[in-house]
Enzyme design. Structure first.
Site, PDB file in Angstrom:
ATOM      1  CG  ASP A   1      -2.151   0.933   0.931  1.00 44.18           C
ATOM      2  OD1 ASP A   1      -2.046   1.798   0.039  1.00 44.18           O
ATOM      3  OD2 ASP A   1      -3.179   0.814   1.625  1.00 44.18           O
TER       4      ASP A   1
HETATM    5  C1  BGC Z   1      -4.937   3.383  -0.033  1.00 46.05           C
HETATM    6  C2  BGC Z   1      -5.019   2.417  -1.199  1.00 46.05           C
HETATM    7  C3  BGC Z   1      -4.831   3.175  -2.497  1.00 46.05           C
HETATM    8  C4  BGC Z   1      -3.508   3.915  -2.440  1.00 46.05           C
HETATM    9  C5  BGC Z   1      -3.211   4.703  -3.694  1.00 46.05           C
HETATM   10  C6  BGC Z   1      -3.688   4.215  -0.080  1.00 46.05           C
HETATM   11  O1  BGC Z   1      -3.716   5.209   0.898  1.00 46.05           O
HETATM   12  O2  BGC Z   1      -5.002   2.673   1.188  1.00 46.05           O
HETATM   13  O3  BGC Z   1      -6.239   1.740  -1.189  1.00 46.05           O
HETATM   14  O4  BGC Z   1      -4.900   2.312  -3.580  1.00 46.05           O
HETATM   15  O5  BGC Z   1      -3.521   4.807  -1.337  1.00 46.05           O
HETATM   16  O6  BGC Z   1      -4.044   5.804  -3.805  1.00 46.05           O
END
Ligand code: BGC
Length: 812
Positions: free
Chosen positions: A317
């Site tokens: 993530d």
């Molecule tokens: C989120 C993800 C997301 C990523 C990119 C993160 O903060 O938890 O679900 O895909 O950001 O935007």
């Protein structure tokens, strides 16, 4: 090796009160886990003494907890044995990686600045492009000329596997159309353990079977479109509060769960996505059994890459990588969105032997194999992603096709009618309607941040309602709709000639407690919403101002219909039994076609068949220990999932069999017609239930042991439309395995079929195919899915409490 042998010899001589785990910092990482395993036998991990630890380590350390998530090393090297597609992809990816320098491989394991949310390194001399990763699970966020699909939870409420597939396919077509290689979704983490969880709406219901059906179908749709689906967040990302490390609070929360629950609830829906061809998996921010999910060797090397045979890549993530060497060895393949702790660090680690070269080659190969698995290397639309903020002039690249029609269809199919007295609905020939509430028209100015409909994180932080039609939740999973069909306008355009419409759409507030009454109105529609977003959990499942609005209207309007757009559970006990509240519709998060969809249902053009993807309790406290996210104390915050398997209806079935605390149960939803059920037949497929375990001689493929997906029982029944209007019916099959009510929930969903549209008098036969996994429990000792011996109870009905047919079968 010498060092290890020396250490092992020395081990038994250690005094039992010594804390030898602290010496492990001195060991090379690769030896560490082995030694920890040996040490655990003679020296149980002591409870931490934070004060001392702080002194010893010049700051807190995760070390005393390390080892509670069992170490699993080395990281499996994938080779594409799952099927021919993967085999070809691996053959090609191996060829490419064999020609690469170490630097080039390292560049495939990290993010670079670029137009997308994530961009991998390119290798121009081998014609390997930078791969574009983009949010999110219900639409391309921050772009124009793209669609805003209903949110995951709304899709789940359709209980319709065909619509789920078409959703994934349409979404995938839009990602591909804009040149995006990797779609960051679908979501089954959070599953929805915490009733007030901020991101539950991105997911596909808190029931693992329903979520699994949707994860599988959506992934298959995206995959068929040629896009790499990336189910997320693996695993146990069940709350927003302290989901990440912060200097102020300390380490991220640790979701602590037992092995059986981990398999039967949380990993379960991911299995479906893997089986359907997912090429990536996003590991989550928080810790899982004390080890950060993106460096948790049990979760990545163990469950994902060994037990579930995952052939694709694990991506962190965003900024969720917490260690360099440790995460690489634990199975992380790609860090996003920048170099994180890979880049030059990984290069050095490979050169000095801390990360073996074959591990690096596997990381690069997995990414390229996923790219080749979708044949993206042969031809792919050019990348047409534009920075949303500040907006710039660019040519329109329209990928919406006719998706609005599908969106409207899913929006209506996921609309759940939960109360309808005195034939209030459908509105057959309304002469005088009054409309109230903020969710009836779009927000006046939702584009302060063009990347995020309805504002950015700051604007939405701790928001509980939206001053306009709520069609999606907030954060990275939100959509940027091309337009919003307004419920108010859609209803107005349907009214017969000479009818009257009155309204007061101001947001409910203490200053405006009693909106204007219209005593001649026949029916009053009150549009409310409940907001939720990534980055915070909800403070409440209700809100007093909105409830006061309903009570005010219902005080004079004898046919008050409340319509709720909600990003998750909304408690309605303040007015649900009010005699003048004769209709309640849970309209979910319907996407851009919010208005047309609700008008379709209100006016009866579509007969509602949506079902609740969670239980709505009478009061918030009905959810007990799973109402709130865990606050977590101290530097190492912990969340103990000690309710085990008993989440949502599984808990209510055990604790409240009479349903006194249940307003509307999981799976519940009304129709404008009546359905009769009959003809139950249960067939145990010959020869399929002899073995308790899947054949150990058969190799695992992506998704798990292939035997888990073999059909072992078929259940047939007939459903007929016995009412006066045409409609579809969602038929649900619940199973009580031997031991149900003891160590296993009384009933668990194991089949969903949406039947119809059936005309009045029309019947349809349907078949539920139960697989070995469906009738098994996770055996912790055997580390395998086990079919229990004994009698299985079969319940077929219209909700998790409304059973129309009962039967059973015996596994001898
Ligand atoms: C989120 C993800 C997301 C990523 C990119 C993160 O903060 O938890 O679900 O895909 O950001 O935007």
């Amino acid at each position: 090796m010498d060092l290890l042998l020396h250490f092992c010899e020395w081990l038994p001589r250690l005094p039992p009160n010594l804390q030898p785990f602290q010496l492990l910092d001195q060991l090379p990482f690769t030896l560490k886990d082995l030694v920890i395993t040996l040490l655990s036998a003679t020296h149980p991990i002591p409870e931490p003494d934070f004060a001392t630890l702080r002194l010893q380590h010049k700051g807190p350390s995760e070390l005393p907890y390390y080892g509670r998530s069992p170490p699993v090393y080395p990281s499996p090297i994938a080779n594409g044995t799952s099927n021919n597609l993967w085999a070809t992809a691996y053959h090609e990816a191996h060829d490419l990686v064999a020609q690469m320098t170490v630097d080039e491989m390292v560049n495939l394991t990290r993010g670079f600045p670029g137009p997308c949310v994530g961009n991998t390194g390119a290798v121009p001399r081998l014609a390997i492009p930078s791969l574009c990763f983009y949010d999110g699970p219900s639409g391309l966020r921050g772009q124009e000329f793209v669609s805003a699909f209903p949110a995951g939870i709304h899709l789940a409420a359709t209980f319709d596997k065909d619509l789920m597939y078409r959703y994934g396919r349409a979404l995938g077509d839009e990602f591909r159309g804009r040149g995006v290689h990797v779609a960051l979704g679908p979501v089954a983490g959070p599953l929805g353990r915490v009733a007030r969880g901020g991101r539950n709406w991105e997911g596909l219901s808190n029931d693992p079977y329903l979520a699994g059906a949707a994860m599988g179908a959506v992934t298959r749709g995206m995959t068929d479109a040629g896009v790499i689906a990336t189910p997320k967040h693996w695993l146990l990302n069940e709350q927003e509060h302290r989901r990440r490390w912060s200097a102020a609070d300390g380490d991220a929360i640790s979701s602590n769960v037992d092995d059986r629950t981990l398999h039967e609830l949380y990993a379960f829906p991911f299995m479906d996505a893997l089986r359907a061809g997912a090429g990536g998996v996003m590991c989550s921010y928080q810790r899982a059994n004390h080890s950060y999910a993106c460096q948790n060797s049990k979760l990545l090397n163990g469950i994902l890459k060994t037990e579930l045979g995952f052939e694709g890549f694990v991506v962190s993530d965003w900024d969720g990588q917490m260690s360099g060497v440790a995460s690489a060895l634990a199975g992380l393949d790609l860090t996003m969105p920048s170099a994180g702790l890979f880049g030059p660090h990984l290069l050095r680690a490979v050169h000095n032997g801390s990360v073996p070269l074959p591990r690096l080659a596997d990381m690069a190969t997995r990414l390229l194999a996923a790219h080749h698995h979708r044949r993206q290397h042969l031809s792919y639309p050019p990348l047409t992603i534009y920075p949303p903020s500040p907006p710039s002039r660019h040519p329109p690249v329209d990928v919406q096709s006719d998706h609005a029609l599908l969106i409207r269809r899913i929006a209506t199919a996921g609309t759940v009618l939960v109360k309808n007295l005195n034939s209030t609905l459908p509105l057959l020939s309304p002469r005088y309607l009054a409309i109230y509430g903020p969710s009836a028209t779009p927000m006046l100015s939702p584009w302060s941040n063009p990347d995020r409909f309805a504002g950015d994180y700051t604007a939405s932080f701790n928001r509980s309602t939206l001053p306009g039609t709520l069609i999606t939740g907030g954060g990275s999973g939100g959509t940027t709709p091309p337009y919003i069909s307004s419920p108010f306008s859609a209803i107005q355009s349907r009214l017969p000639p000479n009818s009257i419409l009155r309204w007061d759409l101001s947001p409910p507030s203490a200053h405006n407690p009693n909106p204007t009454p219209y005593p001649n109105a026949e029916t009053c529609l009150v549009f409310l919403n409940a907001y939720a977003s990534e980055s915070f959990d909800r403070a409440s499942l209700t809100d007093a101002a909105s409830d006061a609005l309903v009570l005010s209207v219902a005080s004079w309007c004898t046919r008050t219909v409340v319509i709720l757009h909600t990003a998750g559970i909304r408690i309605v006990g303040a007015w649900s039994r009010h005699p003048n509240v004769t209709g309640i519709i849970m309209a979910g998060l319907p996407g851009q076609e919010a208005g047309t969809a609700i008008a379709d249902v209100l006016f009866g053009d579509v007969n509602p068949s949506g079902r609740l993807p969670y239980t709505i309790a009478r009061e918030e406290r009905g959810y007990g220990g799973t109402l709130n996210s865990t606050r977590g104390e101290g530097y190492f915050a912990e969340s103990w999932f000690d309710e085990g398997l008993w989440v949502d209806y599984r808990a209510f079935d055990r604790d409240d069999p009479e349903g006194e605390g249940v307003e509307y149960e999981f799976g519940f939803g009304l129709s404008y017609t009546e359905f009769g059920y009959g003809g139950l037949e249960v067939e145990v497929v010959a020869g399929m239930t002899e073995e308790e375990f899947p054949d150990p001689g058969v190799a695992v493929v992506q998704g798990g042991h292939p035997g888990l997906w073999e059909v072992v029982v078929r259940v047939r029944c007939v459903v007929g439309n016995e009412g006066a209007r045409e409609g579809a019916e969602v038929v649900q099959l619940y199973l009580g395995v031997p031991g149900a009510g003891e160590d296993t929930p009384v009933r668990q969903l194991r089949g969903v079929e949406r039947v119809g549209v059936l005309k009045p008098g029309e019947e349809a036969g349907l078949v539920f195919e139960l697989t070995r996994r469906d009738v098994s429990v996770w055996d912790v000792g055997a580390q395998q899915w086990r079919m229990r011996r004994g009698r299985y109870e079969v319940y077929v009905g219209a909700s998790s409490r409304d059973f129309r047919l009962r039967g059973g079968f015996v596994v001898g």
